[in-house]
Design an enzyme around this catalytic site. Structure first.
Site, PDB file in Angstrom:
ATOM      1  N   ASN A   3      46.294  57.718  59.887  1.00  0.00           N
ATOM      2  CA  ASN A   3      47.000  57.107  59.364  1.00  0.00           C
ATOM      3  C   ASN A   3      45.799  56.316  59.870  1.00  0.00           C
ATOM      4  OD1 ASN A   3      48.813  55.315  58.596  1.00  0.00           O
ATOM      5  ND2 ASN A   3      48.740  53.871  60.379  1.00  0.00           N
ATOM      6  N   GLU A   4      45.223  55.907  58.551  1.00  0.00           N
ATOM      7  CA  GLU A   4      44.377  54.633  58.576  1.00  0.00           C
ATOM      8  C   GLU A   4      42.887  55.403  58.916  1.00  0.00           C
ATOM      9  OE1 GLU A   4      45.916  51.385  58.909  1.00  0.00           O
ATOM     10  OE2 GLU A   4      47.393  51.434  57.153  1.00  0.00           O
ATOM     11  N   TYR A  57      50.630  46.138  50.765  1.00  0.00           N
ATOM     12  CA  TYR A  57      51.263  45.638  51.612  1.00  0.00           C
ATOM     13  C   TYR A  57      51.364  44.034  50.318  1.00  0.00           C
ATOM     14  CZ  TYR A  57      52.593  47.816  56.014  1.00  0.00           C
ATOM     15  OH  TYR A  57      52.477  48.541  57.005  1.00  0.00           O
ATOM     16  N   GLU A  95      53.472  53.121  52.893  1.00  0.00           N
ATOM     17  CA  GLU A  95      53.684  51.550  53.430  1.00  0.00           C
ATOM     18  C   GLU A  95      54.087  51.285  52.777  1.00  0.00           C
ATOM     19  OE1 GLU A  95      51.296  50.551  56.949  1.00  0.00           O
ATOM     20  OE2 GLU A  95      51.214  52.465  57.455  1.00  0.00           O
TER      21      GLU A  95
END
Length: 103
Positions: A3-4, A57, A95
């Site tokens: 993750n990232e 985001y 996300e």
């Protein structure tokens, strides 16, 4: 797979050795499900997985005002980025403005 990892901080480069080790360990352990990764944005890091995905985001980290969105909040380039990175797999946005923290 991760993750990232590669796209979270500079130098924003793909760690091909680390990626190969992770995938090898999964396969040697008998894991047969498709491998995925979650990039911090469509940065094309760790693309050796089956389904590459990323975050967005677009409203920043303002969960205190969930009904207030910027007029240009949804990035228009995502699908083109997907086609350039992993066109033969689903476009995965893992996300999207969810679970962000304030402050």
């Amino acid at each position: 797979i991760e993750n990232e990892y590669s796209g979270f901080q500079e130098p924003y480069t793909e760690d091909l050795e680390y990626e190969a080790i992770l995938i090898k360990q999964f396969l040697e352990a008998g894991i047969t499900v498709p491998t995925t990764t979650n990039d911090a944005w469509p940065g094309a890091h760790l693309t050796g997985v089956d389904i590459y995905g990323y975050d967005s985001y677009p409203n920043g980290f303002d969960c205190a005002n969930p009904t207030v969105w910027k007029t240009d909040a949804v990035p228009e380039y995502f699908f083109d980025a997907h086609l350039g990175i992993n066109p033969n797999a689903p476009n995965a946005v893992y996300e999207f403005q969810g679970g962000a923290f304030d402050g």
